[in-house]
Design an enzyme around this catalytic site. Structure first.
Site, PDB file in Angstrom:
ATOM      1  N   SER A 148       0.840  -1.199   0.000  1.00 11.74           N
ATOM      2  CA  SER A 148       0.000   0.000   0.000  1.00 11.74           C
ATOM      3  C   SER A 148       0.871   1.243   0.000  1.00 11.74           C
ATOM      4  O   SER A 148       1.995   1.255   0.536  1.00 11.74           O
ATOM      5  CB  SER A 148      -0.960   0.036   1.196  1.00 11.74           C
ATOM      6  OG  SER A 148      -1.309   1.352   1.560  1.00 11.74           O
ATOM      7  N   TYR A 161      -2.794   1.475  11.538  1.00 17.12           N
ATOM      8  CA  TYR A 161      -2.688   0.925  10.181  1.00 17.12           C
ATOM      9  C   TYR A 161      -1.441   1.482   9.496  1.00 17.12           C
ATOM     10  O   TYR A 161      -0.664   0.735   8.881  1.00 17.12           O
ATOM     11  CB  TYR A 161      -3.937   1.286   9.379  1.00 17.12           C
ATOM     12  CG  TYR A 161      -3.867   0.971   7.914  1.00 17.12           C
ATOM     13  CD1 TYR A 161      -4.188  -0.292   7.429  1.00 17.12           C
ATOM     14  CD2 TYR A 161      -3.487   1.951   6.982  1.00 17.12           C
ATOM     15  CE1 TYR A 161      -4.126  -0.576   6.066  1.00 17.12           C
ATOM     16  CE2 TYR A 161      -3.420   1.678   5.630  1.00 17.12           C
ATOM     17  CZ  TYR A 161      -3.743   0.411   5.179  1.00 17.12           C
ATOM     18  OH  TYR A 161      -3.674   0.137   3.823  1.00 17.12           O
TER      19      TYR A 161
END
Length: 327
Positions: A148, A161
């Site tokens: 990501s 996260y």
């Protein structure tokens, strides 16, 4: 869907894909299935996993599903053993399983934050720790990590996260160095932007957050194709599209402006929305729907519209860089 020109080289190879029951994971399973791979699919939810296996078999692939929580190293070891039992080898391992919790840091329950770390960071660690010895024994293998863009820039109101994504990036860069004397073993990292997948629908949300995916999010099938390409042509680090690269570059130029602007937008959402707090799929397996695409806030624009936006971003970046050099 058309096959990539080089996918014939994948025929008969064995791939393990974690988080394969929906979203990018399911799209990745689809891509590798069409390419002729033997598939070992992993996720926590057995029903969703069975649906994914049945779908891949309908595409002509040899596929099995192994219910696995990647945060548990013993379950990951079992996954690897069963993958080896399928064909005696593991050619590719795709780390994709991940969860997300958004909201004010102090309002996200601590057990939810802990599990985000366990699934994302320790999950990738457990899988790498399990498969790298197998690759060394074989003398070859490719570990592909769906990291990501969060590995380069923080996701607003998703502190834990973001910590896991920064951690994955650092861990895998170190492993790339450790394996630099193994010419046929590769660690590849992909850094995609937000996805038009079920990921947002399944994520944990607190502080009144209740939002759908923006329409310019990336197509999960496009991201899956980039993961597939890394199996064919291994590369240490890859941005799957211009938007991902542009976001990373903009953050490098104006980090405070980008992060503060995104955070302001999230604060506004929390004031306007009043969603019920939910732990989503952090503490338990994902609920339906088990599909590739998620809900967007407005209809998805055409590719021409997206291209126009990308050109606009490129021009904007060029002006920023030019003005910076002339100060």
């Amino acid at each position: 869907m058309q096959k990539h020109n080089a996918t014939s080289s994948l025929s008969g190879k064995t791939v393990v894909i974690t988080g394969a029951s929906s979203g990018v994971g399911l799209a990745t399973a689809e891509a590798f299935a069409i390419s002729g791979c033997n598939l070992v699919l992993a996720s926590r939810g057995e029903h969703a996993l069975n649906e994914a296996v049945a779908y891949c078999k309908s595409l002509g692939a040899n596929a099995v599903g192994i219910s696995t929580d990647v945060s548990d190293e013993t379950q990951v070891a079992t996954l690897a053993r069963q993958a080896l039992a399928l064909s005696g080898k593991i050619d590719y391992w795709v780390n994709n399983a991940g969860v997300m919790a958004s909201g004010k840091f102090e309002e996200i329950p601590i057990e939810v934050s802990h599990q985000v770390v366990k699934t994302n960071l320790l999950g990738y660690l457990n899988c790498a720790h399990t498969v790298i010895p197998i690759f060394k024994q074989q003398g070859y293998g490719i570990l592909i990590n769906n990291v990501s863009i969060g590995g380069f820039m923080p996701a607003p109101y998703s502190a834990v996260y973001s910590a896991t994504k920064f951690g994955i990036k650092g861990m895998m860069e170190c492993l790339q160095g450790e394996l630099s004397n193994e010419p046929d073993i590769h660690v590849c990292n992909l850094y995609p932007q937000i996805q038009r997948s079920t990921g947002n629908m399944h994520s944990a949300k607190y502080s009144g957050l209740d939002f759908k995916i923006p329409p310019f999010a990336a197509d999960p099938r496009d991201t899956a194709q980039q993961l597939l390409k890394l199996a064919i042509h291994p590369k240490r680090d890859k941005f799957p599209d211009f938007a991902s690269w542009a976001l990373k570059t903009m953050h490098g130029i104006l980090p405070k402006l980008l992060v503060n602007t995104a955070s302001s937008g999230m604060r506004m959402m929390m004031e306007i929305k009043d969603g019920e707090p939910t732990s989503g799929n952090v503490l338990k397996a994902s609920a339906p729907p088990y599909q590739i695409y998620g809900e967007t806030v407005i209809p998805v624009p055409s590719r021409k519209t997206k291209l126009g936006l990308c050109i606009g971003i490129a021009v904007g970046l060029g002006l920023l860089l030019f003005s910076g050099k002339n100060r």
